[in-house]
Design an enzyme around this catalytic site. Structure first.
Site, PDB file in Angstrom:
ATOM      1  N   CYS A 106      15.083   3.251   3.660  1.00 31.24           N
ATOM      2  CA  CYS A 106      15.985   3.083   2.519  1.00 31.24           C
ATOM      3  C   CYS A 106      16.687   4.423   2.322  1.00 31.24           C
ATOM      4  O   CYS A 106      16.834   5.182   3.279  1.00 31.24           O
ATOM      5  CB  CYS A 106      15.222   2.637   1.271  1.00 31.24           C
ATOM      6  SG  CYS A 106      14.017   3.841   0.674  1.00 31.24           S
ATOM      7  N   LYS A 107      17.094   4.743   1.130  1.00 28.93           N
ATOM      8  CA  LYS A 107      17.813   6.001   0.907  1.00 28.93           C
ATOM      9  C   LYS A 107      16.881   7.213   0.967  1.00 28.93           C
ATOM     10  O   LYS A 107      17.180   8.191   1.641  1.00 28.93           O
ATOM     11  CB  LYS A 107      18.556   5.962  -0.427  1.00 28.93           C
ATOM     12  CG  LYS A 107      19.384   7.210  -0.697  1.00 28.93           C
ATOM     13  CD  LYS A 107      20.387   6.996  -1.804  1.00 28.93           C
ATOM     14  CE  LYS A 107      21.145   8.259  -2.176  1.00 28.93           C
ATOM     15  NZ  LYS A 107      21.837   8.901  -1.079  1.00 28.93           N
TER      16      LYS A 107
END
Length: 147
Positions: A106-107
């Protein structure tokens, strides 16, 4: 003497109570107690290790669990996007092949960590999480693509 006799009797009763036969375990109970828990992999890898393991596993799935807006800014090459925040995330994950290896990001690593745990709990056997997520990947100067 009467008091000594009462103590002696009490000690004998307690000792005999402690000697009562215990329930014997069945073979199945014994095997269950010594059986390994889970062989599922759920690890967190540094970007370089993540890239190396992914490259060494050509059948693996690279799974991006970020939002479409985040993906539009850039993604790891070849990633499939399933938005962790979408209401149908669990349904989409359940449709995946549990026998394959998954490399999830994810980020920054929080959502992918949760996704990896959910995947293992759903029966996926091998799930690797990118430590520090997309931001760490970019920070190391590794390849990304615009979607």
């Amino acid at each position: 003497m009467n008091m000594t006799m009462n103590r002696t009797t009490l000690l004998i009763v307690l000792a005999l109570a402690g000697c009562s036969p215990q329930k014997k375990e069945t073979k199945a109970e014994t095997e269950a107690a010594v059986a390994p828990q889970s062989t599922a992999v759920n690890d967190v890898l540094e970007p370089a290790d993540f890239k190396h393991k992914l490259a060494a596993n050509p059948g693996a799935v690279l799974l991006d669990v970020r939002t479409p807006e985040e993906v539009a800014e850039g993604a790891l090459p070849g990633a499939v996007n399933i938005n962790f925040n979408a209401p149908d995330f669990q349904e989409k994950i359940s449709a995946l092949d549990k026998a394959k290896s998954y490399f999830v990001y994810c980020k920054v690593g929080a959502r992918s960590g949760k996704a990896a745990t959910l995947m293992n709990e759903s029966g996926f056997q091998e799930v690797h999480n990118l430590k520090g997520g997309y931001d760490a990947w970019v920070g190391q100067g590794l390849e990304v693509e615009k979607k």
